[in-house]
Scaffold this active site. Structure first.
Site, mmCIF file in Angstrom:
data_model
loop_
_atom_site.group_PDB
_atom_site.id
_atom_site.type_symbol
_atom_site.label_atom_id
_atom_site.label_comp_id
_atom_site.label_asym_id
_atom_site.label_seq_id
_atom_site.Cartn_x
_atom_site.Cartn_y
_atom_site.Cartn_z
ATOM 1 N N GLY A 72 -63.124 36.627 -13.784
ATOM 2 C CA GLY A 72 -63.183 37.941 -13.727
ATOM 3 C C GLY A 72 -63.528 38.457 -14.968
ATOM 4 O O GLY A 72 -63.523 37.674 -16.096
ATOM 5 N N ARG A 93 -63.701 28.811 -15.228
ATOM 6 C CA ARG A 93 -62.441 28.576 -15.822
ATOM 7 C C ARG A 93 -61.504 27.831 -14.914
ATOM 8 O O ARG A 93 -61.522 27.851 -13.727
ATOM 9 C CB ARG A 93 -61.622 30.055 -15.743
ATOM 10 C CG ARG A 93 -60.631 30.461 -16.636
ATOM 11 C CD ARG A 93 -59.889 31.736 -16.535
ATOM 12 N NE ARG A 93 -59.027 31.759 -15.382
ATOM 13 C CZ ARG A 93 -59.253 32.672 -14.178
ATOM 14 N NH1 ARG A 93 -60.031 33.546 -14.144
ATOM 15 N NH2 ARG A 93 -58.323 32.461 -13.284
ATOM 16 N N ASP A 145 -57.485 26.422 -14.305
ATOM 17 C CA ASP A 145 -56.117 27.219 -14.452
ATOM 18 C C ASP A 145 -55.248 25.688 -14.293
ATOM 19 O O ASP A 145 -55.349 24.814 -13.386
ATOM 20 C CB ASP A 145 -55.964 27.905 -13.267
ATOM 21 C CG ASP A 145 -56.637 29.186 -13.348
ATOM 22 O OD1 ASP A 145 -56.976 29.511 -14.516
ATOM 23 O OD2 ASP A 145 -56.739 30.117 -12.264
ATOM 24 N N GLU A 194 -56.593 25.140 -9.919
ATOM 25 C CA GLU A 194 -57.841 25.505 -9.467
ATOM 26 C C GLU A 194 -58.909 25.892 -10.330
ATOM 27 O O GLU A 194 -58.602 25.763 -11.453
ATOM 28 C CB GLU A 194 -57.484 26.614 -8.551
ATOM 29 C CG GLU A 194 -57.121 28.041 -9.445
ATOM 30 C CD GLU A 194 -56.711 29.107 -8.065
ATOM 31 O OE1 GLU A 194 -57.878 29.848 -8.100
ATOM 32 O OE2 GLU A 194 -55.862 29.238 -7.563
ATOM 33 N N GLU A 220 -61.423 40.537 -2.881
ATOM 34 C CA GLU A 220 -61.656 40.625 -4.405
ATOM 35 C C GLU A 220 -62.541 42.056 -4.665
ATOM 36 O O GLU A 220 -63.027 41.812 -5.914
ATOM 37 C CB GLU A 220 -61.789 39.534 -5.093
ATOM 38 C CG GLU A 220 -60.574 38.262 -4.950
ATOM 39 C CD GLU A 220 -60.926 37.112 -5.635
ATOM 40 O OE1 GLU A 220 -60.787 37.034 -6.809
ATOM 41 O OE2 GLU A 220 -61.423 36.014 -4.873
ATOM 42 N N TYR A 256 -54.030 42.218 -12.618
ATOM 43 C CA TYR A 256 -55.276 43.388 -12.758
ATOM 44 C C TYR A 256 -54.529 44.722 -13.227
ATOM 45 O O TYR A 256 -55.456 45.695 -13.554
ATOM 46 C CB TYR A 256 -56.193 43.291 -11.537
ATOM 47 C CG TYR A 256 -56.927 41.917 -11.361
ATOM 48 C CD1 TYR A 256 -57.689 41.539 -12.482
ATOM 49 C CD2 TYR A 256 -56.588 41.120 -10.300
ATOM 50 C CE1 TYR A 256 -58.367 40.394 -12.030
ATOM 51 C CE2 TYR A 256 -56.995 40.098 -10.103
ATOM 52 C CZ TYR A 256 -57.943 39.648 -10.859
ATOM 53 O OH TYR A 256 -58.743 38.346 -10.580
#
Length: 326
Positions: free
Chosen positions: A286, A265, A267, A280, A28, A226
């Site tokens: 990001g 965060r 999900d 997860e 990443e 992205y």
């Protein structure tokens, strides 16, 4: 309700010299470069003495000698989000943003994350950890089809494959195993894709509004995260109030179960019966132009720059030495 109320911003001069750790060596890296540049520019506009530091190109010795008073971790994936860097920062005594070594390590390992959540009675899809292709023919019998195959130690949907039929298992396994020695097989949950940003720590942790992600053909992959502008985001998500409250409550409980701190965060998938399923946790989400935590913060009146300052204000070492006997 678990949603945050905006707090007064601190005096940025008290932060001293701030390093923005970005880049790194994970799959990443390119996303992290975008996140780091965004955070750096935002901090500068707020008057912070901020400096970029690429951990993929510079050493820990360089970091120790850089004279930073605290650091903002804008790294994603291995060697930045997985507890390894956090442990090094603890040894250096350098305050950092986000979760500590243990929480970072747990959250980066999707299998361990799901085990912790199950132990806390939190809903997550059925799964199996695969370490050999010999299991591929029987896994669909147990988890059903379609199913998801993913590398358990990567993020940003890197290496994730949706398997429709038995004949797709080998190819999906090969795609996921490029990035990991193990492959996580997970029950597929059809429904709405949601995410919840959480700020704070322990009992003070609070959720931001729920975001719904609507990607073309339901395919929220790296491209649609992205690069493409085709993905739609709705914040707050159009949900019944009781469902929204249930999701934010589960998000905070999931965050606390892993002992996350600072920000993160969580999900979800929401099935046709409005049952939320945890997928997860991200302990260093990001911060790009397409990213979701800034979007959720904006919904409660917090700008991108204010969010960065707020996160930076919580920078700390999480491991504390026991008192010495005199």
């Amino acid at each position: 309700m678990n949603q945050t109320t905006q707090q007064p911003l601190p005096d940025v001069k008290a932060f001293g010299k701030v390093g923005v750790l970005y880049g790194g060596r994970s799959a990443e890296r390119e996303v992290s470069i975008q996140s780091g540049n965004g955070v750096h520019q935002a901090l500068l506009t707020m008057g912070v003495d901020a400096h970029l530091f690429d951990t993929g190109e510079r050493s820990l010795a360089d970091l120790a000698q850089a004279g930073f008073d605290r650091v903002f971790i804008a790294l994603h994936g291995r060697y930045g989000e997985d507890g390894t860097l956090q442990g090094a920062l603890e040894l250096l005594g350098l305050p950092y943003t986000g979760s500590g070594p243990m929480a970072s390590s747990l959250a980066m390992d999707k299998t361990m994350t799901k085990r912790v959540w199950l132990q806390h009675g939190l809903p997550t899809p059925d799964f199996e950890l695969l370490d050999a292709q010999s299991e591929l023919r029987t896994v669909p019998d147990r988890l059903g089809l379609p199913l998801i195959l993913k590398p358990p130690h990567e993020g940003s949907t890197v290496g994730v494959a949706k398997v429709i039929g038995y004949s797709d298992m080998k190819e999906g396994y090969a795609q996921a195993s490029i990035f990991d020695d193990e492959v996580l097989a997970e029950q597929f949950i059809a429904g709405r894709e949601l995410t919840v940003a959480v700020l704070g720590e322990g009992r003070a942790a609070r959720a931001l509004p729920v975001i719904e992600i609507v990607a073309p053909d339901g395919n929220y992959d790296y491209e649609h995260k992205y690069i493409s502008n085709d993905t739609q985001y709705f914040c707050p998500a159009a949900l019944p109030e009781d469902v929204s409250n249930q999701i934010t409550d589960i998000a905070v409980r999931a965050y606390r179960a892993l002992d996350c701190a600072g920000w993160g965060r969580i999900d979800f998938m929401l099935d046709a019966n409005n049952q939320p399923w945890l997928l997860e946790a991200n302990t260093s989400p990001g911060m790009t132009s397409h990213s979701l935590v800034p979007m959720a913060a904006k919904a409660v009146g917090m700008s991108y720059a204010e969010l960065c300052v707020s996160i930076l204000s919580g920078a700390a070492c999480k491991v504390h030495s026991p008192p010495r006997n005199s």
